[in-house]
Design an enzyme around this catalytic site. Sequence first.
Site, short mmCIF file in Angstrom:
data_model
loop_
_atom_site.label_atom_id
_atom_site.label_comp_id
_atom_site.label_asym_id
_atom_site.label_seq_id
_atom_site.Cartn_x
_atom_site.Cartn_y
_atom_site.Cartn_z
N ARG A 159 5.79 27.38 4.64
CA ARG A 159 7.26 27.54 3.81
C ARG A 159 7.47 28.55 2.53
O ARG A 159 5.98 29.14 2.55
CB ARG A 159 6.85 26.23 2.71
CG ARG A 159 7.92 26.68 1.75
CD ARG A 159 7.62 25.23 0.55
NE ARG A 159 8.31 25.13 -0.56
CZ ARG A 159 8.81 25.26 -1.59
NH1 ARG A 159 7.83 26.88 -1.98
NH2 ARG A 159 9.63 25.15 -2.62
N LYS A 182 1.56 33.41 -4.06
CA LYS A 182 1.91 32.14 -5.41
C LYS A 182 0.20 33.14 -5.64
O LYS A 182 -0.87 34.11 -5.59
CB LYS A 182 1.10 31.09 -4.20
CG LYS A 182 2.01 30.34 -4.20
CD LYS A 182 1.26 28.53 -3.46
CE LYS A 182 3.18 27.24 -3.69
NZ LYS A 182 2.41 26.16 -3.35
#
Length: 289
Positions: free
Chosen positions: A255, A221
């Site tokens: 995740r 991210k």
Amino acid sequence: MDYLQCGAYRLSLERPLVMGVVNVTPDSFSDGGQFATADAAVDHAHSLIEEGADILDIGGESTRPGAAPVTIGEECRRVLPVVERLAGCGVPLSVDTRRPELMQHAIAAGAAMINDVSALEDSRALQVIAGSAVAVCLMHKKGEPQTMQQNPQYDDVVCEVRDYLESRVRAVEAAGIARDRIVVDPGFGFGKNFEHNLALLRGLRTLSLLGAPVLAGLSRKAMLGRLTGRPAGERVHASVAAALLAISEGASIVRVHDVAATRDAIAVWSAVRGTIRPAPAQTEKGRQA
Ligand code: HH2
């Protein structure tokens, strides 16, 4: 709760679980277009299973900041053939969607978990999950993907996210979904700036006190890009570090896009910090050495 009930699968939470991401999308921020056909997505899913994924998370709509929504028809067309072909592959399949129609079809096709970035706020989605045996991930987000990163504001991000997730857990339980099927997720990057994301990672343990396993999605991210100066495809080392930090702060599920690297790091972490130990060596008399 020391397990998560995912349809017919009962996953032990005694060691951290790795959820491998399968994006059947042309535009995901991390791997956009690489697995956009059903064939490519299924091959990728099998690779992730070989690398040690405990759960696969299949998505047909990018929720990256600025992403445009896709039609329900297109989302189903992307996701359902992949679920159908992977059903029975040996690991539970999660489907990353906000759409009740797709949830229903995906469960019928063999999905064992629904990952809803809208935390079942749509009452039809809540009904679909309540009428099934699948697990659900309830994620916090502030705003909608198209605009959520435009100056998000919180007084106390950790408290606000905790209070929201607590209220969603209550609503979901009231609809008849048992606690052993519920996962919570602070939603890193979903209406949070760099400082908000860091505060949530530092405060993750607060969320684990909600009594549901915490899922953390930090892989590749933007906050890791800001810290390393690297593009999404080169954030594997930063992603592994972030996954381990999340686990150290109480996350039960991470995740990730890079399953093998994450599994190796967890093996080291578990030997030092976790509850999993190598089997004790036995003496000739059968006593522990
Ligand atoms: N992050 C993404 C998508 N779904 N679901 C949960 N529960 N938690 C997350 O942090 C999360 C999520 C974004 O990552 P990715 O799927 O790689 O990208 P895109 O949304 O662009 O497909």
